[in-house]
Design an enzyme around this catalytic site. Structure first.
Site, PDB file in Angstrom:
ATOM      1  CD  GLU A 194      -1.380  -2.284   2.167  1.00 13.59           C
ATOM      2  OE1 GLU A 194      -2.209  -3.049   2.669  1.00 13.59           O
ATOM      3  OE2 GLU A 194      -0.146  -2.409   2.323  1.00 13.59           O
ATOM      4  N   GLY A 246       5.856  -1.611  14.893  1.00 13.56           N
ATOM      5  CA  GLY A 246       5.227  -0.543  14.126  1.00 13.56           C
ATOM      6  C   GLY A 246       4.276   0.313  14.936  1.00 13.56           C
ATOM      7  NE  ARG A 247       0.751  -3.932  18.294  1.00 18.87           N
ATOM      8  CZ  ARG A 247       1.317  -4.955  17.678  1.00 18.87           C
ATOM      9  NH1 ARG A 247       1.650  -4.839  16.403  1.00 18.87           N
ATOM     10  NH2 ARG A 247       1.561  -6.085  18.311  1.00 18.87           N
ATOM     11  CE  LYS A 491       0.623  -6.831   5.893  1.00 25.26           C
ATOM     12  NZ  LYS A 491       1.938  -6.568   6.537  1.00 25.26           N
TER      13      LYS A 491
END
Length: 526
Positions: A194, A246-247, A491
């Site tokens: 994305e 990531g978060r 994914k």
């Protein structure tokens, strides 16, 4: 452990929260002040015995030992063999923290310095707009924080593109001038489909406008080779270690867009606020520890009482993205069904997290949380003071609404009071019918977090508070809060479906539903 708590749940069944306030000391006993913030959990069914049982469960679950392991750089993300050290990102001047025998703090300090130099360069240039292209933690964190700290913006305007839907980047680019726009591409691997699809669209947009793209991109990635293929020089590539999930990454290079918006000093204050909550979480005893208590209240409501959702309700318009941010933080972290040893969980995992800022939510879903058949524990938060001093009456009304909602959820309205509300308007059977529509069950739990003002340090404290809450809940449940295998299957299937949707491959072998949906799209795509 769980049996003890279930017995307490049976003991308090039918008891009204309001009755607990016959004890005049309840509000003080079931609240906690730390780092300038007040956390009030007195409007819940938790009493002294329940609290003791919850704290004992945290102790028996090894929360303290696991907490020490995290701060020490141990590889508590066991399924991926990684340390969990986002706390190190906000302690650049701290002591040594070793991972695989190497101190990570010098790297943290150097990366922060590089971020500051790059941010100042961009802030001092002709750039008027910065577009952060990322997804998940590479978008939600900086997007949430940048909106939250809008009173501190004195740099270029910052925009955020995450969705692969072309509408997202098209609408954003329509607000920008290619002559004065810079792009930040946030992807650890520089391969996230994305993100890279949107980045290529941005690259083409600059090229069509006659602007050389190379000087207009910054890469937040550990894949310097891929970034170099894009013509992004090494000095504009900021990497991060695999011990930053990531978060949990807004504290490092992923926070570059925030730093550009508010400046390095305010960004350091953001880090400092988070660090102060880290110290409190690390040092305070479990029964006087704000993240621990926030987590235990959540466990009591979800795993023990069976309330499947949790509403986060910030009465602070600039925290409009916080519910979505916490949704990812909590549901991606603790939305698991197996424990660390691979065995099935014996209790529900994390709840469904959702919310909206007040007072907007009052005119949307509050109907359900007040009179619906499901109990939704609510987490209110509000500042004592707003930034708009000349609009103080707005803030007084905001605070009044916030406090009124938690009181109403607890207090409710019985049938007798409802009858008195409509007496004189109706009579007989119609009076009874109309009155029943105005009954509020009440006895619905909520917590409230109050803070002085939403400044960079306070935002840092709030985000760190919820990060550590997730840690405690995961530790008690015995799960790994730091992997996210649940995102992988979709994914993989999307990658396989891409050529089929494009018509380059047959849908043979796909289930009938998927094949039918593909056929419809192909027929109607124009």
């Amino acid at each position: 452990m769980w049996n003890d708590l279930n017995e307490h749940a049976q003991r308090i069944e039918g008891r009204h929260i309001l009755d607990l306030f016959e004890d005049s000391s309840r509000a003080e006993a079931f609240s906690l002040s730390a780092e300038g913030m007040l956390f009030d959990y007195s409007k819940t069914q938790i009493d002294a015995d329940v609290l003791d049982a919850l704290v004992a469960m945290a102790e028996d679950s090894g929360v303290a030992a696991r907490r020490h392991a995290m701060f020490s750089g141990k590889k508590i993300n066991e399924t991926e063999g990684r340390a969990v050290l986002h706390v190190a990102l906000r302690d650049p001047d701290g002591g040594s923290v070793e991972v695989d025998g190497a101190d990570v703090i010098p790297e943290v300090r150097e990366t922060l310095s590089r971020m500051e130099m790059l941010a100042e360069e961009i802030r001092g240039s002709k750039i008027t707009d910065v577009v952060n292209i990322g997804i998940g933690g590479s978008d939600l964190g900086p997007a949430m924080a940048t909106r939250a700290l809008s009173p501190y913006h004195d740099g270029p305007r910052c925009h955020f593109v995450s969705n692969v839907d072309g509408a997202d980047i098209a609408d954003t680019l329509a607000l920008c001038d290619p002559a004065t726009t810079m792009f930040i591409v946030a992807s650890k691997t520089f391969t996230t489909i994305e993100t890279m699809t949107n980045a290529r669209t941005a690259h083409a947009w600059l090229t069509r406008a006659g602007v050389t793209p190379d000087a207009r991109f910054v890469a937040l990635s550990s894949n310097k080779e891929k970034a170099a293929e894009w013509g992004i020089p090494e000095e504009r590539v900021l990497g991060f270690a695999d011990w930053v999930g990531g978060r949990y990454s807004v504290w490092g290079p992923i926070g570059l867009s925030l730093m550009i918006a508010i400046g390095p000093k305010n960004f350091r204050d953001f880090l400092s606020g988070a660090r102060s909550m880290d110290v409190h979480f690390r040092d305070a005893p479990l029964d006087r520890n704000m993240p621990v208590l926030l987590a235990l209240v959540g466990i009591w409501h979800n795993q023990v009482l069976g309330y499947a959702t949790r509403a986060v309700l910030p009465y602070d318009n600039r925290l409009g993205r916080l519910p979505a941010y916490l949704q990812q933080l909590e549901m991606e972290s603790n939305g698991k069904s197996v424990s660390m040893d691979g065995e099935a969980l014996k209790v529900p995992s994390g709840p469904i997290v959702w919310g909206e800022p007040g007072t907007n939510g009052q005119h949307a879903f509050y109907q359900l949380i007040h009179q619906g058949t499901q109990v939704v524990p609510c987490e209110f938060m509000v500042a004592a003071q707003g930034h708009e001093a000349d609009l103080g009456h707005h803030h007084e009304l905001l605070v009044a609404n916030c406090l009124a909602q938690s009181e109403a959820l607890m207090r409710g309205r019985d049938l007798e009071e409802a009858r008195s509300k409509v007496s004189g308007q109706f009579e007989g059977a119609e009076l009874e019918r109309q009155a029943r529509h105005r009954v509020f069950p009440g006895n619905r739990p909520s917590t409230t977090l109050v803070y002085p003002m939403l400044d960079p340090a306070t935002l840092g404290r709030i985000v760190a508070l919820y990060e550590h809450r997730v840690f405690v809940e995961g530790s008690v449940l015995g799960i790994n809060s730091y992997d996210q295998w649940g995102v992988e299957l979709g994914k993989e299937l999307a990658t396989a479906l891409g050529p089929i949707v494009a018509g380059d491959q047959s849908a043979d072998g796909k289930d009938g539903s998927t094949a039918q949906l593909v056929a419809y799209v192909q027929k109607n795509c124009g």
